[in-house]
Structure formats: C-alpha cells, structure tokens
Design a protein around this motif. Structure first.
Motif, PDB file in Angstrom:
ATOM      1  N   PRO A  95       0.690  -1.048   0.122  1.00 23.32           N
ATOM      2  CA  PRO A  95       0.134   0.084   0.016  1.00 23.32           C
ATOM      3  C   PRO A  95       0.894   1.178  -0.072  1.00 23.32           C
ATOM      4  CG  PRO A  95      -0.864  -1.650   1.721  1.00 23.32           C
ATOM      5  CD  PRO A  95       0.275  -2.047   1.070  1.00 23.32           C
ATOM      6  N   LEU A  96       1.762   1.322   0.677  1.00 24.70           N
ATOM      7  CA  LEU A  96       2.901   2.503   0.667  1.00 24.70           C
ATOM      8  C   LEU A  96       3.656   2.547  -0.649  1.00 24.70           C
ATOM      9  CD1 LEU A  96       4.551   4.568   2.334  1.00 24.70           C
ATOM     10  CD2 LEU A  96       6.279   2.741   2.627  1.00 24.70           C
ATOM     11  N   LEU A  97       3.951   1.505  -1.325  1.00 25.76           N
ATOM     12  CA  LEU A  97       4.615   1.545  -2.509  1.00 25.76           C
ATOM     13  C   LEU A  97       3.614   2.176  -3.766  1.00 25.76           C
ATOM     14  CD1 LEU A  97       6.519  -1.744  -2.824  1.00 25.76           C
ATOM     15  CD2 LEU A  97       7.496   0.704  -2.541  1.00 25.76           C
ATOM     16  N   ILE A  98       2.308   1.551  -3.770  1.00 19.60           N
ATOM     17  CA  ILE A  98       1.268   1.962  -4.554  1.00 19.60           C
ATOM     18  C   ILE A  98       0.666   3.439  -4.281  1.00 19.60           C
ATOM     19  CG2 ILE A  98      -1.136   1.459  -3.598  1.00 19.60           C
ATOM     20  CD1 ILE A  98      -1.560  -0.424  -6.106  1.00 19.60           C
ATOM     21  N   SER A  99       0.964   4.046  -3.114  1.00 16.47           N
ATOM     22  CA  SER A  99       0.530   5.220  -2.905  1.00 16.47           C
ATOM     23  C   SER A  99       1.367   6.405  -3.685  1.00 16.47           C
ATOM     24  CB  SER A  99       0.359   5.554  -1.452  1.00 16.47           C
ATOM     25  OG  SER A  99       1.895   5.353  -0.892  1.00 16.47           O
ATOM     26  N   ILE A 100       2.743   5.799  -4.188  1.00 13.63           N
ATOM     27  CA  ILE A 100       3.756   6.796  -4.521  1.00 13.63           C
ATOM     28  C   ILE A 100       3.375   7.408  -5.920  1.00 13.63           C
ATOM     29  CG2 ILE A 100       6.226   6.624  -5.595  1.00 13.63           C
ATOM     30  CD1 ILE A 100       6.778   4.812  -3.485  1.00 13.63           C
ATOM     31  N   TRP A 101       2.785   6.452  -6.735  1.00 12.72           N
ATOM     32  CA  TRP A 101       2.298   6.898  -8.173  1.00 12.72           C
ATOM     33  C   TRP A 101       0.835   6.213  -8.151  1.00 12.72           C
ATOM     34  CZ3 TRP A 101       3.396   4.254 -13.030  1.00 12.72           C
ATOM     35  CH2 TRP A 101       2.977   4.677 -14.089  1.00 12.72           C
ATOM     36  N   LYS A 102       0.144   6.958  -8.554  1.00  9.91           N
ATOM     37  CA  LYS A 102      -1.536   6.579  -9.003  1.00  9.91           C
ATOM     38  C   LYS A 102      -1.900   6.825 -10.471  1.00  9.91           C
ATOM     39  CE  LYS A 102      -3.277   6.722  -4.476  1.00  9.91           C
ATOM     40  NZ  LYS A 102      -4.177   7.240  -3.183  1.00  9.91           N
ATOM     41  N   PRO A 103      -1.397   5.990 -11.488  1.00 10.93           N
ATOM     42  CA  PRO A 103      -1.755   6.200 -12.929  1.00 10.93           C
ATOM     43  C   PRO A 103      -3.440   5.904 -13.052  1.00 10.93           C
ATOM     44  CG  PRO A 103      -0.879   3.982 -12.468  1.00 10.93           C
ATOM     45  CD  PRO A 103      -0.793   4.666 -11.229  1.00 10.93           C
ATOM     46  N   LYS A 104      -3.709   6.897 -14.176  1.00 16.27           N
ATOM     47  CA  LYS A 104      -5.138   7.025 -14.355  1.00 16.27           C
ATOM     48  C   LYS A 104      -5.641   5.922 -15.523  1.00 16.27           C
ATOM     49  CE  LYS A 104      -5.606  11.957 -13.206  1.00 16.27           C
ATOM     50  NZ  LYS A 104      -5.645  13.240 -14.124  1.00 16.27           N
ATOM     51  N   ASN A 105      -4.512   5.562 -16.192  1.00 15.32           N
ATOM     52  CA  ASN A 105      -4.935   4.460 -17.118  1.00 15.32           C
ATOM     53  C   ASN A 105      -5.013   2.861 -16.385  1.00 15.32           C
ATOM     54  OD1 ASN A 105      -4.059   2.229 -18.860  1.00 15.32           O
ATOM     55  ND2 ASN A 105      -4.385   3.727 -20.348  1.00 15.32           N
ATOM     56  N   LYS A 106      -6.245   2.486 -16.711  1.00 21.32           N
ATOM     57  CA  LYS A 106      -6.508   1.049 -15.847  1.00 21.32           C
ATOM     58  C   LYS A 106      -5.398   0.073 -16.313  1.00 21.32           C
ATOM     59  CE  LYS A 106     -11.276   1.732 -15.089  1.00 21.32           C
ATOM     60  NZ  LYS A 106     -12.605   1.030 -15.467  1.00 21.32           N
ATOM     61  N   VAL A 107      -4.915  -0.193 -17.580  1.00 20.47           N
ATOM     62  CA  VAL A 107      -4.030  -0.952 -17.654  1.00 20.47           C
ATOM     63  C   VAL A 107      -2.573  -0.849 -17.092  1.00 20.47           C
ATOM     64  CG1 VAL A 107      -2.709  -2.148 -19.705  1.00 20.47           C
ATOM     65  CG2 VAL A 107      -5.001  -1.507 -20.005  1.00 20.47           C
ATOM     66  N   ILE A 108      -2.112   0.393 -17.044  1.00 23.51           N
ATOM     67  CA  ILE A 108      -0.907   0.752 -16.461  1.00 23.51           C
ATOM     68  C   ILE A 108      -1.163   0.755 -15.148  1.00 23.51           C
ATOM     69  CG2 ILE A 108       0.819   2.725 -16.097  1.00 23.51           C
ATOM     70  CD1 ILE A 108      -0.068   4.018 -18.864  1.00 23.51           C
ATOM     71  N   SER A 109      -2.310   0.992 -14.270  1.00 23.79           N
ATOM     72  CA  SER A 109      -2.548   0.676 -12.925  1.00 23.79           C
ATOM     73  C   SER A 109      -2.315  -0.708 -12.586  1.00 23.79           C
ATOM     74  CB  SER A 109      -3.936   1.356 -12.789  1.00 23.79           C
ATOM     75  OG  SER A 109      -4.069   1.194 -11.254  1.00 23.79           O
ATOM     76  N   TYR A 110      -2.941  -1.564 -13.420  1.00 22.14           N
ATOM     77  CA  TYR A 110      -2.936  -3.250 -13.278  1.00 22.14           C
ATOM     78  C   TYR A 110      -1.485  -3.798 -13.172  1.00 22.14           C
ATOM     79  CZ  TYR A 110      -3.542  -8.086 -14.157  1.00 22.14           C
ATOM     80  OH  TYR A 110      -3.394  -9.407 -13.964  1.00 22.14           O
ATOM     81  N   PHE A 111      -0.748  -3.040 -14.088  1.00 21.43           N
ATOM     82  CA  PHE A 111       0.663  -3.618 -14.104  1.00 21.43           C
ATOM     83  C   PHE A 111       1.437  -3.008 -13.047  1.00 21.43           C
ATOM     84  CE2 PHE A 111      -0.352  -5.004 -18.408  1.00 21.43           C
ATOM     85  CZ  PHE A 111       0.324  -6.299 -18.424  1.00 21.43           C
ATOM     86  N   TRP A 112       1.015  -1.724 -12.582  1.00 21.70           N
ATOM     87  CA  TRP A 112       1.944  -1.155 -11.529  1.00 21.70           C
ATOM     88  C   TRP A 112       1.507  -1.796 -10.322  1.00 21.70           C
ATOM     89  CZ3 TRP A 112       5.654   1.396  -9.593  1.00 21.70           C
ATOM     90  CH2 TRP A 112       5.625   2.052  -8.443  1.00 21.70           C
ATOM     91  N   GLU A 113       0.299  -2.443 -10.121  1.00 22.40           N
ATOM     92  CA  GLU A 113      -0.006  -3.002  -8.713  1.00 22.40           C
ATOM     93  C   GLU A 113       0.868  -4.405  -8.965  1.00 22.40           C
ATOM     94  OE1 GLU A 113      -3.982  -4.007  -8.034  1.00 22.40           O
ATOM     95  OE2 GLU A 113      -4.813  -1.762  -8.463  1.00 22.40           O
ATOM     96  N   ILE A 114       1.118  -5.077 -10.100  1.00 20.21           N
ATOM     97  CA  ILE A 114       1.977  -6.273 -10.217  1.00 20.21           C
ATOM     98  C   ILE A 114       3.284  -5.963  -9.975  1.00 20.21           C
ATOM     99  CG2 ILE A 114       2.849  -7.917 -11.649  1.00 20.21           C
ATOM    100  CD1 ILE A 114       0.204  -7.656 -13.196  1.00 20.21           C
ATOM    101  N   ILE A 115       3.881  -4.981 -10.217  1.00 16.96           N
ATOM    102  CA  ILE A 115       5.292  -4.400  -9.998  1.00 16.96           C
ATOM    103  C   ILE A 115       5.219  -4.314  -8.387  1.00 16.96           C
ATOM    104  CG2 ILE A 115       6.956  -2.710 -10.181  1.00 16.96           C
ATOM    105  CD1 ILE A 115       5.904  -2.371 -13.006  1.00 16.96           C
ATOM    106  N   THR A 116       4.543  -3.590  -7.741  1.00 19.73           N
ATOM    107  CA  THR A 116       4.582  -3.259  -6.128  1.00 19.73           C
ATOM    108  C   THR A 116       4.283  -4.510  -5.524  1.00 19.73           C
ATOM    109  OG1 THR A 116       2.062  -2.573  -6.282  1.00 19.73           O
ATOM    110  CG2 THR A 116       3.656  -0.767  -6.625  1.00 19.73           C
ATOM    111  N   VAL A 117       3.589  -5.344  -5.994  1.00 19.38           N
ATOM    112  CA  VAL A 117       3.204  -6.586  -5.079  1.00 19.38           C
ATOM    113  C   VAL A 117       4.583  -7.498  -5.337  1.00 19.38           C
ATOM    114  CG1 VAL A 117       2.119  -9.039  -5.087  1.00 19.38           C
ATOM    115  CG2 VAL A 117       0.874  -6.822  -5.391  1.00 19.38           C
ATOM    116  N   SER A 118       5.142  -7.790  -6.541  1.00 18.99           N
ATOM    117  CA  SER A 118       6.219  -8.593  -6.670  1.00 18.99           C
ATOM    118  C   SER A 118       7.445  -7.792  -6.002  1.00 18.99           C
ATOM    119  CB  SER A 118       6.775  -8.483  -8.117  1.00 18.99           C
ATOM    120  OG  SER A 118       5.590  -9.029  -8.700  1.00 18.99           O
ATOM    121  N   PHE A 119       7.705  -6.621  -5.852  1.00 17.64           N
ATOM    122  CA  PHE A 119       8.761  -6.032  -5.276  1.00 17.64           C
ATOM    123  C   PHE A 119       8.711  -6.017  -3.850  1.00 17.64           C
ATOM    124  CE2 PHE A 119      10.982  -2.299  -3.281  1.00 17.64           C
ATOM    125  CZ  PHE A 119      12.243  -2.480  -3.733  1.00 17.64           C
TER     126      PHE A 119
END
Length: 677
Positions: A372-396
């Motif tokens: 949740p801390l990582l995902i709050s750093i950047w909140k992309p408006k595009n849903k596709v980009i947001s989906y992959f950003w969630e994958i990146i933050t979870v994996s990291f």
C-alpha cells in the motif's frame, strides 16, 4: 507499528520464541509441562488478584507473556513423537537384526536415480504395535507399479537412523527429515515387499484417488508430459514429476513460488467459490450455509493439494478471511495473518522450521505492509498501466521481504524477477481459472478438448517464457556468501528504512543509519573470523579423495584430475566455499605427504607407496591400499589413522579392528564424516 498493539500479536511472538527455545535446548516434556502448568495457575491467580489491586495488572501482563512462551515450548515438546515409548526409535535399541515391519504409504516423494521414495507410517514392528513416520526407499524396477496412498506393506528389513551430514556446511538432510518427525529410513527391493490387498481408506486415500483419476483422464487425451507435470504442481500441489530442467528454469527466473500451492492459488479458489454462490440470497441462514460451503471447499482443496505448510497456511488464513466476509465484518489482514500462524503452530509447531512456511509468511506480511505504501507513490489513471503497477509493487514487496532469507538458504538471487512477474502473473490468473475448470471436469470423467488444449498451450507458453527469462544467466546472482548474523542485520535495515519512509523524522533516520552500521559490523566480524581460520580437511566423497588446506579465505585443493577439472560442479566443495567466504587459490593433484600446523600427514593410496623414514602424526588411507597396518605400526606409530570414502568397506572394517587392537584412534569418514585438523 499499530499492529503490535493487538495483544494476540505479542502473545504469538512470545509463543514463537518458546518454540525456538524448546527446539534449541531440547527440554524434557516433564519439565516443560510442570513449568507451563505452574505459569497457568499463577496467571489465573493474578487475574482475580488484579481486580482488587490495579498495580497487579502489570504482573498479570508479564505472566501472560511468560505463559505464552512456555505454551510454545510445551507445544513443541508434546508434539515430538519420540516421547512416546511405542515410537519405533525407542525400540531400535533392542532390535539388532532385520525385523518384520508393517507400514502404510502416506505420501509419494520425487524419485531419485536409484529408486522410488515414499513417506510411510509404521503400524507394527515384530508383531508389536508401534508407530512413527519413516522414509521408504525402493530400488528402481521398471516393471513395478507406483504404490498408492493408503497401501499397506509388509517388509522383512531393517530401520536405519538418519545419517547426519558427513561434510562441512553440507545441507543436513537428517535434520530436515527430523523437523518433519521422520527419524529413520528403510531400504528395500520390490521382491522383499508383500502388498496387502486392502487399503487404509483415510481422507488422504480418497484425495489421492481423485488426483489419480484427474491425471489419468488428462493422460488419456494425450496431455503433454512436461505441461502435465506443471499442471499437477500448479493446481494439485504435487511437484514430484517436474523435471530438474523445468524446476531450474523457474528458480533462475524467480518464479519457483508459483509451482507451490500458496496464497495466490487459495485466494483464487475463495473468489471462484464466492462467485458461484453469489445468486443465493444473503439471509442469515444462507450466509452460514455459504460460509460452510466455502470453508469446506478451501480445506478440500488443501487436502487434495497434500496439506504442505504453505497450503495449510493459506487455507487457514483465507478461512478466517471468509468468516469475516460472510459475517460482514471488516477483516484486519494483520490480525488474520497472526491468528492463522498461531492456530497452525498450535497444531504443527514444527512448521516453524519449514523454509516454505517462513518464506510464505514473510512474503505475505511485506505485501500487506509495504505494497500500500508503494502503490501510494504513483497512481496512474490508465487502468492497464495501473494493473501492471500493482503487479510491480506486489512483486517488489514480496521479493524485498524474502530476499535476505532466500540468499541465506539458497545463496542466489534472480535479477529479472520483476520482468518475470509482469509477464506471468496476468497469464497465471487465466491458467488457474482454466486449470480449476479442467480439473473439476476431469474429476467427473468429462474432458472437453478445447479447454484441455487451451490449458496445455497456455502452460507450454508459460514454460517457454520462463525458460527465455532464465536463459539470461548474467542476471542470476549465484554463490552468494551470507551468514545468519548478516541476514538478521539486513532485515533490520529493511524494517528501519520502511518505518522511516512511512513517516520520516530524525530519530527514525538515526535508527536506519545505526542498522547500516550493525550490518557492516556483522560483515566485518564474519570476514575477520573467517580470515583467522586455518584448517586441513579430508572430505567424505564416495570413490574419491578430496582434501583442502585453508589459510584464511584462501583454499588449496588436492584431488584427482577429474575433480580438479570440474570444481564448479562439485556440490560438496561449493557448499564449503560459500559458507566460509572462501575461494580456491591453488589446485594440485594428491601427493603422499602433507605438513600442517606442526602435524605430519602421510597418505597411502592403492600404489601402496610408503615413506618409511617419515614418522607421521596422522596416517591417511585412500583407494584401498593393500597394506598390513600391524607391520606398518612397528616402524611408525601414528597418533591417528583416517580412512576416507574411496576405500572398500571390507578393508575399512579390518583397519578399524587393527587400530582398536593397538589402541590408535581410527576415523572412518563414511561413518563419522569429514576429518578436520
């Protein structure tokens, strides 16, 4: 951290420390029981006393933590099967020859090059009721069938206690088995085994039958073998048939976690069952019915998947999540995580020492805490980009939480883990959905080829992607030396950095810098202690002689030409070098004379060459030399005689008897392990 204010968190922490304390000290059950009962009585007394006198609340709190600590110690001590007089380990002292053994197949393990392996449970020993888990090794025979779970066998054989690691810093397989309550092994041929026609029909027998039916139906429809082994691991939790090549690719790509049924798989099952039950109205009675169906479905899946520690953890945790959802209560994931850990360890305290259990809880904790801390750093408006950003933050978050422990256990780190997860996680969701549907249909003997072929091609594509990522070997950091103190101080850095990042202030920054200093001190201390060490080691290696001379971190290797050419592939040597932060500086073929720390060592090999003028302190016998020790001892009487694993056993037996006769200490590496000077 607010989570620490939850009383059960602190109770669980003390409970875990109690398990660790009992594991290290090996306390007797009688002593632990007495202390635990005394603590409970004092706790009850202080509870009633605290109602009258407010100051005694502090005493009540302290006693609560002491009772939690002792409860952990008692739970581990009482779970040890060897405390029961009927356990086979307590009867082996009176059995010197082969025994009549009746046992039951509990689980199938991955085969070795030499034979089939099973976890079995003892029923009787020489006609007397006995119990305990064993490892059954059966010599490979192409004409013999695979034994099913629940099969009852009769064997006339011998139970051997697990052998401890015979080389320095080697993986201690005996300790690994003992943490699973397996203290012995049986070796047999299929000709020695009598198979009873009846079965012990437990729930695991029916789960195995169901798995076999599913696999059989897939095989009938020509499902490719390589892809089938991955499906078997992904959906059914059975990893026995995965080839070493596929397993290595998943490890190097940083995706080996998906081959073990865990939170990802169980969470999907929860969502899938919840979706199927959505049409049922949410009345009070229906909510209870839905909850029962969901929990039963989760545990049924867990049983089919074999109830491995990661499966038990996931099913237990998501059962508590389901309870919260169906009773419309906000579920605090931290509390759910802690409660599931406490419940599991109450019933299976030995799970605490399972690497998979440790890694899965760390990964999940960091996902819940850090993501949740990582995902709050950047909140992309595009849903596709947001989906992959969630994958990146979870994996990291998961990788950050597990990498110190992973490096400590496995000494390697997959540099391309983020790329792997970005590619495979969207595909994995599709494969899991399709896989569950295919398994359900195959269980009722219905196979629809379009679904089956889509699943097969998806797994094929997944394997290809993993293999492609794993082929970039330059990004795989291997053979990393990492001590226990370095691992703990590394976690101190990670925790202090995240806490500072959440709410930066000067105090937290100072703690972060202190943690860096602690890590540096740990690293310097480890290097200093390794630089001071000087040792001469005769390793235990079958049919070969392997000797090292170490001065600080520099190692001189003495071996035959074949070993010298393939040092990188020698597991025994690699484990020793990594654990001791060493490197091989020089390689030499074996000679007959060595001098180390004022000790003279004479090596006699199959040539029988003997330097008669040399008066050795230590005599090393290798490659079965035809030497008369009694005659040799007349001219030189060494302080110690060593025989490594390159000798014939009959020769070693004779030498041992000769040394006992003249009262010279004898060290057989096949029995006592490596020799260190």
């Amino acid at each position: 951290m607010k989570v620490l204010q939850f009383p059960l968190v602190r109770i669980t922490i003390f409970f875990v420390f109690g398990i660790l304390f009992a594991h290290i000290t090996k306390l007797k059950l009688v002593l632990v029981s007495s202390l635990f009962i005394s603590a409970i009585l004092l706790l009850i007394f202080s509870y009633f006393f605290s109602k009258k006198y407010p100051f005694s609340k502090l005493i009540f709190g302290i006693l609560t933590f002491i009772a939690s600590f002792l409860m952990g110690a008692f739970t581990l001590a009482s779970s040890l099967q060897t405390n029961n007089p009927n356990h086979y380990i307590n009867k082996l002292k009176t059995i010197k020859n082969d025994a009549f053994i009746e046992l039951k197949i509990d689980a199938k393990l991955k085969n070795t090059n030499y034979g089939d392996r099973y976890i079995v449970n003892l029923n009787t020993l020489n006609g007397e009721k006995s119990y305990g888990k064993l490892l059954l090794n059966i010599v490979k025979d192409s004409s013999s069938p695979t034994l099913e779970i629940g099969t009852i066998l009769k064997i006339n054989g011998r139970i051997f206690k697990n052998k401890k690691a015979l080389n320095p810093n080697q993986f201690d397989y005996a300790n690994y088995l003992e943490n699973k309550q397996i203290y012995g092994q049986i070796y047999a041929n299929y000709t020695q085994i009598k198979i009873r026609q009846d079965f012990d029909k437990t729930i695991f027998y029916y789960a195995s039958k169901l798995r076999n039916r599913i696999i059989r139906n897939l095989e009938k429809n020509h499902f490719n073998e390589a892809e089938l082994s991955v499906v078997n691991a992904l959906i059914l939790g059975q990893q026995q048939d995965i080839s070493p090549e596929i397993n290595r690719d998943y490890q190097n790509a940083g995706a080996v976690h998906i081959l073990s049924v865990s939170g990802l798989h169980v969470g999907f099952i929860l969502l899938f069952i919840t979706f199927l039950l959505k049409p049922i109205p949410n009345t009070k009675r229906n909510s209870i019915l839905k909850l029962v169906i969901v929990v039963l479905s989760l545990w049924s899946f867990g049983i089919i998947a074999g109830l491995a520690p990661s499966v038990v953890r996931s099913v237990t945790m998501f059962s508590f999540v389901a309870i919260g959802i169906f009773f419309r209560r906000s579920v605090n994931i931290y509390h759910t995580l802690i409660v599931s850990a406490l419940v599991i360890l109450l019933f299976q305290p030995s799970f605490l020492f399972d690497v998979g259990f440790q890694l899965s809880y760390l990964a999940l904790f960091f996902i819940v805490w850090l993501q949740p801390l990582l995902i709050s750093i950047w909140k992309p408006k595009n849903k596709v980009i947001s989906y992959f950003w969630e994958i990146i933050t979870v994996s990291f978050a998961a990788q950050l939480g597990t990498f110190p422990l992973s490096i400590y256990y496995f000494h390697q780190f997959p540099g391309l883990f983020l790329i792997t997860n970005i590619i495979i996680l969207p595909l994995l969701s599709f494969i899991l959905g399709l896989g569950v549907l295919a398994m359900v249909l195959a269980a009722i003997d219905f196979v629809w080829l379009p679904i089956l072929k889509t699943l097969e091609w998806s797994i094929w594509f997944l394997n290809k992607v993993i293999s492609c990522v794993a082929s970039f070997e330059d990004f795989i950091l291997k053979d990393i030396s990492f001590s226990g103190s370095m691992m703990l101080s590394c976690y101190l850095i990670i925790f202090s950095l995240i806490i500072w990042f959440m709410k930066p202030n000067i105090k937290k920054l100072i703690v972060f810098f202190i943690s860096i200093i602690v890590f540096q001190v740990s690293l310097l201390d480890t290097k200093y202690r390794n630089h001071k060490k000087c040792e001469f080691i005769v390793f235990n290696k079958k049919k070969n002689t392997l000797i090292t001379e170490r001065i600080g971190t520099k190692v001189k290797l003495f071996a035959n030409e074949n070993i010298l050419k393939n040092v990188e592939d020698n597991r025994i040597l690699k484990s020793y070098l990594i654990a001791n932060f060493c490197k091989i500086q020089k390689k030499e073929t074996i000679s007959n004379f060595y001098y180390f720390k004022n000790k003279k060592l004479l090596l006699i090999d199959s040539c029988g060459a003997c330097l008669t003028k040399v008066k050795p302190d230590i005599l090393l016998l290798t490659n079965s030399p035809k030497v008369n020790l009694e005659r040799l001892f007349i001219s030189c009487k060494p302080q110690q005689v060593i025989a490594d694993a390159s000798n014939y056993k009959s020769y070693v037996k004779l030498w041992k008897a000769t040394c006992r006769k003249v009262k010279i200490p004898f060290h057989d590496t096949s029995e006592k392990g490596f020799y260190k000077l």
